[in-house]
Motif scaffolding. Structure first.
Motif, PDB file in Angstrom:
ATOM      1  N   UNK A 166      38.513 -64.463  82.508  1.00 62.24           N
ATOM      2  CA  UNK A 166      39.652 -63.610  82.849  1.00 62.24           C
ATOM      3  C   UNK A 166      39.648 -62.313  82.044  1.00 62.24           C
ATOM      4  N   UNK A 167      39.390 -62.425  80.752  1.00 61.35           N
ATOM      5  CA  UNK A 167      39.427 -61.220  79.916  1.00 61.35           C
ATOM      6  C   UNK A 167      38.230 -60.321  80.226  1.00 61.35           C
ATOM      7  N   UNK A 168      37.081 -60.906  80.486  1.00 62.96           N
ATOM      8  CA  UNK A 168      35.907 -60.126  80.877  1.00 62.96           C
ATOM      9  C   UNK A 168      36.224 -59.301  82.131  1.00 62.96           C
ATOM     10  N   UNK A 169      36.882 -59.935  83.077  1.00 62.17           N
ATOM     11  CA  UNK A 169      37.268 -59.242  84.309  1.00 62.17           C
ATOM     12  C   UNK A 169      38.272 -58.132  84.021  1.00 62.17           C
ATOM     13  N   UNK A 170      39.212 -58.404  83.097  1.00 60.05           N
ATOM     14  CA  UNK A 170      40.211 -57.397  82.756  1.00 60.05           C
ATOM     15  C   UNK A 170      39.554 -56.165  82.138  1.00 60.05           C
ATOM     16  N   UNK A 171      38.601 -56.364  81.243  1.00 62.06           N
ATOM     17  CA  UNK A 171      37.905 -55.230  80.627  1.00 62.06           C
ATOM     18  C   UNK A 171      37.221 -54.393  81.705  1.00 62.06           C
ATOM     19  N   UNK A 172      36.593 -55.071  82.656  1.00 62.59           N
ATOM     20  CA  UNK A 172      35.937 -54.334  83.736  1.00 62.59           C
ATOM     21  C   UNK A 172      36.908 -53.511  84.552  1.00 62.59           C
ATOM     22  N   UNK A 173      38.117 -54.021  84.745  1.00 61.29           N
ATOM     23  CA  UNK A 173      39.126 -53.289  85.511  1.00 61.29           C
ATOM     24  C   UNK A 173      39.751 -52.162  84.697  1.00 61.29           C
ATOM     25  N   UNK A 174      39.984 -52.423  83.396  1.00 58.31           N
ATOM     26  CA  UNK A 174      40.762 -51.488  82.584  1.00 58.31           C
ATOM     27  C   UNK A 174      39.922 -50.369  81.985  1.00 58.31           C
ATOM     28  N   UNK A 175      38.667 -50.649  81.630  1.00 55.37           N
ATOM     29  CA  UNK A 175      37.857 -49.666  80.906  1.00 55.37           C
ATOM     30  C   UNK A 175      37.788 -48.308  81.601  1.00 55.37           C
ATOM     31  N   UNK A 176      37.588 -48.239  82.914  1.00 55.42           N
ATOM     32  CA  UNK A 176      37.530 -46.926  83.558  1.00 55.42           C
ATOM     33  C   UNK A 176      38.847 -46.155  83.508  1.00 55.42           C
ATOM     34  N   UNK A 177      39.969 -46.860  83.300  1.00 56.60           N
ATOM     35  CA  UNK A 177      41.279 -46.212  83.341  1.00 56.60           C
ATOM     36  C   UNK A 177      41.798 -45.827  81.956  1.00 56.60           C
ATOM     37  N   UNK A 178      41.174 -46.339  80.891  1.00 54.53           N
ATOM     38  CA  UNK A 178      41.675 -46.106  79.545  1.00 54.53           C
ATOM     39  C   UNK A 178      40.792 -45.124  78.791  1.00 54.53           C
ATOM     40  N   UNK A 212      39.296 -43.734  75.063  1.00 54.77           N
ATOM     41  CA  UNK A 212      38.688 -44.531  73.999  1.00 54.77           C
ATOM     42  C   UNK A 212      39.736 -45.154  73.081  1.00 54.77           C
ATOM     43  N   UNK A 213      40.776 -44.384  72.752  1.00 52.92           N
ATOM     44  CA  UNK A 213      41.794 -44.881  71.827  1.00 52.92           C
ATOM     45  C   UNK A 213      42.508 -46.106  72.388  1.00 52.92           C
ATOM     46  N   UNK A 214      42.891 -46.063  73.660  1.00 57.82           N
ATOM     47  CA  UNK A 214      43.604 -47.179  74.258  1.00 57.82           C
ATOM     48  C   UNK A 214      42.671 -48.349  74.544  1.00 57.82           C
ATOM     49  N   UNK A 215      41.412 -48.065  74.869  1.00 56.78           N
ATOM     50  CA  UNK A 215      40.461 -49.149  75.069  1.00 56.78           C
ATOM     51  C   UNK A 215      40.266 -49.937  73.779  1.00 56.78           C
ATOM     52  N   UNK A 216      40.157 -49.225  72.652  1.00 50.76           N
ATOM     53  CA  UNK A 216      40.033 -49.901  71.367  1.00 50.76           C
ATOM     54  C   UNK A 216      41.308 -50.665  71.024  1.00 50.76           C
ATOM     55  N   UNK A 217      42.460 -50.064  71.315  1.00 48.96           N
ATOM     56  CA  UNK A 217      43.720 -50.755  71.048  1.00 48.96           C
ATOM     57  C   UNK A 217      43.813 -52.054  71.829  1.00 48.96           C
ATOM     58  N   UNK A 218      43.278 -52.055  73.042  1.00 47.66           N
ATOM     59  CA  UNK A 218      43.264 -53.262  73.857  1.00 47.66           C
ATOM     60  C   UNK A 218      42.415 -54.353  73.212  1.00 47.66           C
ATOM     61  N   UNK A 219      41.280 -53.986  72.643  1.00 51.49           N
ATOM     62  CA  UNK A 219      40.400 -54.981  72.029  1.00 51.49           C
ATOM     63  C   UNK A 219      40.922 -55.469  70.687  1.00 51.49           C
TER      64      UNK A 219
END
Length: 281
Positions: free
Chosen positions: A231-243, A245-252
């Protein structure tokens, strides 16, 4: 009601007739009572299901509220600054050309795979509330649970975090290395293994060994963890193009994100960790 039923079944002054009426009444009750019990059970089942749905919203927050028996962890290292308040972020977006962004959004067709929450709500939801007073995170969590995909992810994440904590592995004690947004973008695109060593956690080997042992020998945890990883792998694939760098790191760096990183490292999805039994093989 009893009088009406007795009259209905022909009760009169005659003793035999009264006995017959009582027998008929008992037979009728014997037929109706099971149906009434079934209807009652169905009604109670629906009520319980509703209560369980409401409890799900509170479970993630209450289960992760700090406990007296949990040692206080030091501050997380290398965590980027918290996102700016929503109004401030929106003002900055307007200053940089919000009109053009809006035009692009109007021209684009609706994406069925788009996230149901904005980026700030998503990060707050998968990090779980810090306590009952964290109303913004609780609101984000409630909204996330209304999305079937996110609801399944959050429940799996909460189960993983809870099971890990029972073995002495707390998310607040999982430290990250230097920020590597580019590495997470490569991960979202399908890269795996030792080339992503920069994404691994800077933690004692005992945490990885514990997670690895649980994955290999605890069937219940393994099933939950594998579900969460997908589930989380799928979420990263969906979210990464929309975030950015700062928010992508905050997500992780959320609790869910650190749980995912730990399990991904323990299973070899990222980095080159080897379980204790395989190191000397």
């Amino acid at each position: 009601m009893l009088v009406v039923l007795l009259k209905l079944f022909g009760a009169s002054g005659d003793a035999d007739v009264e006995t017959s009426a009582v027998s008929k009444l008992l037979s009728f009750a014997g037929l109706v009572t099971p149906l009434a019990l079934i209807w009652l059970a169905v009604g109670l089942g629906r009520a319980i299901a509703g209560l369980q749905a409401e409890a799900i919203e509170l479970r993630a927050s209450l289960a992760l509220i700090g406990r007296d028996d949990v040692p206080q962890a030091p501050a997380i290292r290398h965590v980027p600054a918290a996102p700016a308040p929503r109004a401030q972020a929106q003002g900055a977006q307007a200053a940089s050309g919000q009109a053009g962004a809006q035009a692009g959004q109007q021209a684009a067709p609706e994406d069925e795979g788009a996230l149901a929450l904005d980026e700030y709500e998503l990060i707050a939801a998968i990090n779980f509330p810090d306590g009952p007073d964290d109303q913004e995170a609780i609101s984000a969590l409630r909204k996330a649970l209304a999305d079937p995909e996110l609801a399944r992810l959050i429940r799996a994440a909460q189960d993983v975090v809870t099971l890990l904590s029972k073995r002495g592995v707390y998310m607040e004690e999982l430290y990250t290395r230097e920020p590597d947004a580019a590495g997470w973008r490569r991960f979202a695109e399908g890269t795996r293994g030792a080339s992503l060593q920069g994404l691994t956690l800077d933690v004692d080997a005992q945490f990885l060994d514990t997670a690895s042992d649980m994955m290999r020998f605890d069937e219940v945890f393994r099933d939950v963890a594998q579900h969460f990883l997908r589930r989380y792998d799928k979420l990263i694939g969906r979210a990464a193009p929309e975030l950015d760098d700062r928010l992508l790191l905050a997500m992780t760096y959320t609790r869910s994100g650190r749980a995912f990183t730990l399990l991904a490292q323990a299973t070899g999805m990222i980095g080159n960790y080897q379980p204790q039994g395989e190191q000397n093989a």
